[in-house]
Design a protein around this motif. Structure first.
Motif, short mmCIF file in Angstrom:
data_model
loop_
_atom_site.label_atom_id
_atom_site.label_comp_id
_atom_site.label_asym_id
_atom_site.label_seq_id
_atom_site.Cartn_x
_atom_site.Cartn_y
_atom_site.Cartn_z
N ALA A 1 0.76 -1.12 0.08
CA ALA A 1 0.19 -0.02 0.04
C ALA A 1 0.62 1.22 0.11
O ALA A 1 2.06 0.94 0.58
N CYS A 2 0.42 2.05 -0.71
CA CYS A 2 1.04 3.60 -0.71
C CYS A 2 -0.07 4.69 -0.90
O CYS A 2 -0.92 4.39 -2.08
N ALA A 3 -0.09 5.75 -0.25
CA ALA A 3 -0.84 6.95 -0.63
C ALA A 3 -2.56 6.30 -0.63
O ALA A 3 -3.17 6.85 -1.61
N GLY A 4 -2.92 5.50 -0.03
CA GLY A 4 -4.17 5.05 0.04
C GLY A 4 -4.51 4.22 -1.06
O GLY A 4 -5.64 3.66 -1.21
N HIS A 5 -3.69 3.74 -1.78
CA HIS A 5 -3.60 2.66 -2.84
C HIS A 5 -3.08 1.49 -2.56
O HIS A 5 -2.15 1.43 -1.58
N VAL A 6 -3.73 0.18 -3.02
CA VAL A 6 -3.31 -1.04 -2.50
C VAL A 6 -3.37 -1.88 -3.79
O VAL A 6 -4.22 -2.03 -4.53
N LEU A 7 -2.26 -2.65 -3.95
CA LEU A 7 -2.09 -3.94 -4.64
C LEU A 7 -2.16 -5.01 -4.02
O LEU A 7 -1.36 -5.33 -3.22
N LEU A 8 -3.14 -6.00 -4.24
CA LEU A 8 -3.52 -7.29 -3.35
C LEU A 8 -3.19 -8.47 -4.40
O LEU A 8 -3.89 -8.39 -5.42
N ARG A 9 -2.48 -9.30 -4.03
CA ARG A 9 -2.21 -10.42 -5.07
C ARG A 9 -2.09 -11.76 -4.09
O ARG A 9 -1.88 -11.89 -2.89
N GLY A 10 -2.15 -13.02 -4.92
CA GLY A 10 -1.96 -14.28 -4.60
C GLY A 10 -3.21 -15.10 -4.34
O GLY A 10 -4.27 -15.02 -5.07
N ASP A 11 -3.53 -15.91 -3.33
CA ASP A 11 -4.53 -16.76 -3.22
C ASP A 11 -5.44 -16.16 -2.06
O ASP A 11 -5.24 -15.96 -0.98
N ARG B 1 -9.54 2.18 1.59
CA ARG B 1 -8.36 2.41 0.70
C ARG B 1 -8.90 2.12 -0.86
O ARG B 1 -10.09 1.58 -0.72
N TYR B 2 -8.05 2.36 -1.84
CA TYR B 2 -8.28 1.89 -3.07
C TYR B 2 -7.58 0.68 -3.41
O TYR B 2 -6.39 0.50 -3.55
N VAL B 3 -8.39 -0.31 -3.69
CA VAL B 3 -7.59 -1.78 -3.79
C VAL B 3 -7.81 -2.41 -5.26
O VAL B 3 -8.84 -2.59 -5.74
N GLN B 4 -6.58 -2.68 -5.69
CA GLN B 4 -6.47 -3.36 -7.08
C GLN B 4 -6.03 -4.90 -6.93
O GLN B 4 -5.21 -5.21 -6.17
N ALA B 5 -6.86 -5.60 -7.20
CA ALA B 5 -6.71 -7.17 -7.11
C ALA B 5 -7.59 -7.95 -8.21
O ALA B 5 -8.51 -7.40 -8.70
N PRO B 6 -6.90 -9.12 -8.44
CA PRO B 6 -7.64 -9.73 -9.41
C PRO B 6 -9.18 -10.22 -9.00
O PRO B 6 -9.29 -10.23 -7.94
N ALA B 7 -9.98 -10.69 -9.86
CA ALA B 7 -11.36 -10.94 -9.75
C ALA B 7 -11.67 -11.66 -8.61
O ALA B 7 -12.68 -11.60 -8.06
#
Length: 264
Positions: free
Chosen positions: A52-62, A77-83
């Motif tokens: 996470a940085c500046a309120g944005h998140v990258l979420l990955r994995g299982d 936060r704003y989360v980007q993650a696979p479907a």
């Protein structure tokens, strides 16, 4: 999830895209600047990772490796993650709003606009820290990805439009990637529609190019002004994606949180 020191991110870097345009450069930016936070489901051989940085998140994995309660640090936060993470997000937060986004790459060289009389556009430096700190509350997010006004001012990755000592607009690299620099811009209220933002963007993008990288731009599908500014500055659409704005962590015992569609 277990929080680790951000300097341990390289061990989890395989989870995240490299040399990617747009806000996915967040992981590379966090690694380069050490600004941000890192969570894993377990310290040894993690199966799920969030940066996470500046309120944005990258979420990955299982998604099966974490429980709804474990995602509590990703609230608001704003989360980007696979479907496959979407059902888990819906169970983790009281509100989850899909937000349609557009990622652009600068492909055309724009003509440099002429700033208004008395306005100077230049690279920012440490002496401009106070000018950044003096921005109104609606604009202070511009330095969040660098940790502070001083972090952005001294980064070498920001250009400002000044009238005397007052900062009227600033364009900067928001997420610094190895191939792309995702940029952001703000203009002080009362000074819009004077091509100040465009002047800063053009100067900053020339600087990005001189570093051997390409400028990218992300904004909401519904941000017509942002999309028009991007087009005028030579950016062209690369891809569309969705990130999810999360609300508070779900109340204990609630497991049927709905995912709300955004329509405007």
């Amino acid at each position: 999830m277990l929080e680790l020191p951000i300097h341990q991110l390289p061990a989890s870097a395989r989870w995240f895209p490299r040399a990617s345009a747009g806000a996915t450069a967040l992981a590379e930016h966090t690694l380069a600047t050490q600004v941000g936070r890192l969570w894993v489901d377990r310290a040894d051989r993690p199966r799920a990772v969030a940066v996470a940085c500046a309120g944005h998140v990258l979420l990955r994995g299982d998604p099966g490796a974490v429980t709804p309660a474990a995602l509590a640090p990703l609230a608001s936060r704003y989360v980007q993650a696979p479907a496959q993470f979407v059902p888990l997000l819906g169970a983790s937060f009281d509100r989850v709003v899909p937000w349609e986004r557009m990622a652009y790459i600068q492909r055309e060289k724009p003509e440099a606009p002429r700033p208004p009389h008395g306005v100077t556009v230049r690279r920012m430096n440490a002496a401009d820290t106070q000018a950044l700190a003096a921005l109104d509350t609606e604009s202070c997010w511009i330095h969040a990805s660098w940790g502070s006004p001083g972090g952005l001012a001294t980064s070498g990755h920001a250009w400002g439009a000044f009238h005397r000592d007052r900062l009227l607009a600033v364009a900067c690299t928001y997420f610094l990637g190895s191939r792309y620099e995702d940029i952001a811009v703000v203009t002080a209220p009362g000074h819009r529609r004077q091509q100040l933002a465009l002047s800063c963007i053009v100067a900053h993008c020339a600087d990005v190019s001189a570093r051997g990288r390409t400028a990218s731009w992300t904004c909401s599908r519904y941000n017509r002004a942002g999309r028009l500014l991007a087009w005028t500055a030579g950016f062209r659409l690369e891809r569309e994606y969705v990130h999810h704005a999360t609300g508070p962590a779900a109340s204990r015992g609630i497991t049927n949180t709905r995912v709300t569609a955004r329509t405007g």
